[in-house]
Each structure stands twice: as structure tokens, then as C-alpha cells.
Design a protein around this motif. Structure first.
Motif, short mmCIF file in Angstrom:
data_model
loop_
_atom_site.label_atom_id
_atom_site.label_comp_id
_atom_site.label_asym_id
_atom_site.label_seq_id
_atom_site.Cartn_x
_atom_site.Cartn_y
_atom_site.Cartn_z
N PRO A 13 0.82 -1.21 0.00
CA PRO A 13 0.00 0.00 0.00
C PRO A 13 0.86 1.27 0.00
O PRO A 13 2.08 1.20 0.17
N ARG A 122 1.61 -2.12 -6.99
CA ARG A 122 0.50 -2.79 -6.30
C ARG A 122 0.31 -4.22 -6.78
O ARG A 122 -0.12 -5.08 -6.02
N ASP A 123 0.59 -4.43 -8.09
CA ASP A 123 0.28 -5.73 -8.70
C ASP A 123 1.45 -6.28 -9.49
O ASP A 123 1.27 -7.07 -10.40
N THR A 139 4.23 -3.86 3.99
CA THR A 139 3.08 -3.15 4.52
C THR A 139 3.43 -2.51 5.87
O THR A 139 4.53 -2.68 6.40
N ASP A 173 -6.35 3.32 0.12
CA ASP A 173 -6.24 1.88 0.46
C ASP A 173 -7.50 1.16 0.03
O ASP A 173 -7.46 0.10 -0.58
N GLU A 174 -8.63 1.78 0.36
CA GLU A 174 -9.93 1.19 0.06
C GLU A 174 -10.11 1.05 -1.45
O GLU A 174 -10.50 -0.01 -1.95
N ASP A 176 -7.73 1.01 -3.80
CA ASP A 176 -6.74 0.08 -4.37
C ASP A 176 -7.09 -1.38 -4.05
O ASP A 176 -6.80 -2.28 -4.83
N SER A 177 -7.68 -1.62 -2.87
CA SER A 177 -7.94 -3.00 -2.45
C SER A 177 -9.27 -3.54 -2.97
O SER A 177 -9.45 -4.74 -3.08
N SER A 178 -10.21 -2.62 -3.27
CA SER A 178 -11.54 -3.11 -3.62
C SER A 178 -11.81 -3.07 -5.12
O SER A 178 -12.86 -3.53 -5.56
N PRO A 183 -6.61 -5.92 -7.82
CA PRO A 183 -6.66 -5.25 -6.52
C PRO A 183 -5.36 -5.48 -5.74
O PRO A 183 -4.64 -6.45 -6.00
N LEU A 184 -5.11 -4.57 -4.83
CA LEU A 184 -3.90 -4.70 -4.01
C LEU A 184 -4.03 -5.93 -3.11
O LEU A 184 -4.93 -6.01 -2.28
N ALA A 185 -3.13 -6.89 -3.31
CA ALA A 185 -3.14 -8.11 -2.49
C ALA A 185 -1.79 -8.78 -2.68
O ALA A 185 -1.20 -8.71 -3.76
#
Ligand code: C5P
Length: 216
Positions: A13, A122-123, A139, A173-174, A176-178, A183-185
Motif C-alpha cells: 500500500p 501494487r500488482d 506493509t 487503500d480502500e 486500491d484494495s476493492s 486489486p492490491l493483495a
């Protein structure tokens, strides 16, 4: 898609410290470094400057396609407003697709004859280079990341408010992750490095130990 270059990916992130780690590692190993976030930032900046609508997918793809190497060094890329706009264009699958080949080419054929490449974003370990030789996911808790970003901006002389930065980071964050695409993972085979309570030297050492082990 065979390649001979070594590829290291560092995802995580915003403001987790991945850029500092990636730059250090690249320099240490003599590898080329690509901050993939700068591609999304450059897309957003080109779009903003052309007066385009930040939600216009077609205009965003045109902006992504038109990126020149010099665009990636523009100091304006680091502005908070540009970072926020970048996370909006980054949620568009068409923009991600437009920037994918640039990133893969960089990894496959690092510039200046370097024998390897370090990519951060991010990916990069999940989508851009799923076959990377070593993957890290860096992180830190959001309050600590906001504190670091606040100090960084203050040191640059910007007039910043700690609460606004924390709220901005949470929003990004929200987003990028959703998002539906990339998605950020962390990749399943990524080394998770939590820098919340780590000084940069210790984080760097842990990252280097992991990479050394992976490349051995
Ligand atoms: O890392 P940085 O803050 O410069 O990235 C700006 C924005 O670009 C991020 O908020 C994220 O939405 C997007 N990004 C992305 N994929 C990457 C790198 C960045 O979606 N590989």
C-alpha cells in the motif's frame, strides 16, 4: 515469454516504504528500477493538464498511451492530488492494460544492459510479473504510513494536515484494495514484510536476506 533477466517485485500500500526498499535493492544489485506508480501518476497528470475529465476512460487511455520517459521525472507527479487522481485512473481496466506492456518490457529487457529489474507497485508480483524470481509485499499499519507521509511532505515544505493525510490514505487503500481489476493483495508466494515497527535498515536487511535466499 522466456527471459534471462532477474526480476524482483515489491508491492504494497501507499507509504509502506516499498519505494525506499526497491531503490536501495536495485542500486545494491546493479539492477534497473521501475516505480510503476509513476506510470499511473503520469497518466493522471497528463489527463489533468489536458483539462480532461478524470472519469473519462477514453481520455485516460489516450493519456496512458502518450506517456514519454521524461513524464516520469516530473516533480509534480509526487503531489497528493496527483496520487489521488492516479488511484482513480488505476481502477480502469483499459488504463491498466495500456500500461502493462511497458512494465513487462522493462522487466524482460531492463534498460542500460542491467542484468535484472526491480519493480514496485501494487500488482507487479500478481499481474505484471507473476513469474518473478523474488516477490515481496511490504506493509505497515495505516497510522504509521500516514505519519511517515506527513513527515515527508512537511520536510518538502508543504502545508499539510495530519488528519487529512490519514483520511486520504484510508480512501486510497480502500480504492486500491476493492477495485475489480488487479486489486492490491500479496501474491501467494510473496514474502510479507511489515515495517510498522522496523527502522529502514532492519527492513532492508530482512528484504535482502529473503532475496538472497530466493536467488541462491
Ligand atoms: O505508489 P504510488 O502511490 O505512486 O501509486 C499511485 C497510484 O497508482 C496508487 O494509489 C495505485 O492506485 C496505482 N498503482 C496501481 N498499480 C501499480 C502501481 C500504482 O494501481 N502497480
Amino acid at each position: 515469454m522466456s527471459r534471462t533477466s532477474i526480476v524482483i517485485t515489491i508491492d504494497g500500500p501507499v507509504a509502506a516504504g516499498k519505494g525506499t526498499l526497491a531503490r536501495n535493492i536495485a542500486q545494491d544489485m546493479g539492477y534497473a528500477y521501475l516505480d510503476t506508480g509513476s506510470l499511473y501518476r503520469a497518466t493522471a497528470l497528463r489527463l489533468l493538464r489536458s483539462g480532461g475529465d478524470i472519469d473519462d476512460v477514453r481520455a485516460a487511455v489516450d493519456a496512458a498511451d502518450g506517456i514519454q520517459p521524461a513524464d516520469l521525472d516530473d516533480p509534480k507527479l509526487r503531489d497528493e492530488g496527483v496520487g489521488n487522481a492516479a488511484s482513480k485512473v488505476a481502477a480502469m481496466p483499459e488504463v491498466r492494460q495500456a500500461l502493462l506492456e511497458y512494465q513487462r518490457n522493462f522487466a524482460r529487457y531492463p534498460p542500460n544492459g542491467a542484468s535484472g529489474a526491480v519493480l514496485d507497485g501494487r500488482d507487479t508480483g500478481t499481474v505484471v510479473c507473476p513469474d518473478a524470481d523474488a516477490k515481496l509485499f511490504v506493509t505497515a499499519v495505516v497510522e504509521e504510513r500516514a505519519r511517515r507521509r506527513f513527515e515527508e511532505l512537511k520536510a518538502k515544505g508543504e502545508d499539510v494536515d495530519a488528519e487529512t493525510i490519514l483520511a486520504d490514505l484510508r480512501r486510497r487503500d480502500e480504492r486500491d484494495s476493492s477495485r475489480a481489476v488487479a486489486p492490491l493483495a500479496p501474491a501467494a508466494d510473496a514474502y510479507l514484510l511489515d515495517t510498522s515497527n522496523l527502522a529502514i535498515d532492519s527492513a532492508l536487511q530482512a528484504a535482502k536476506d529473503f532475496i538472497e535466499e530466493k536467488l541462491a
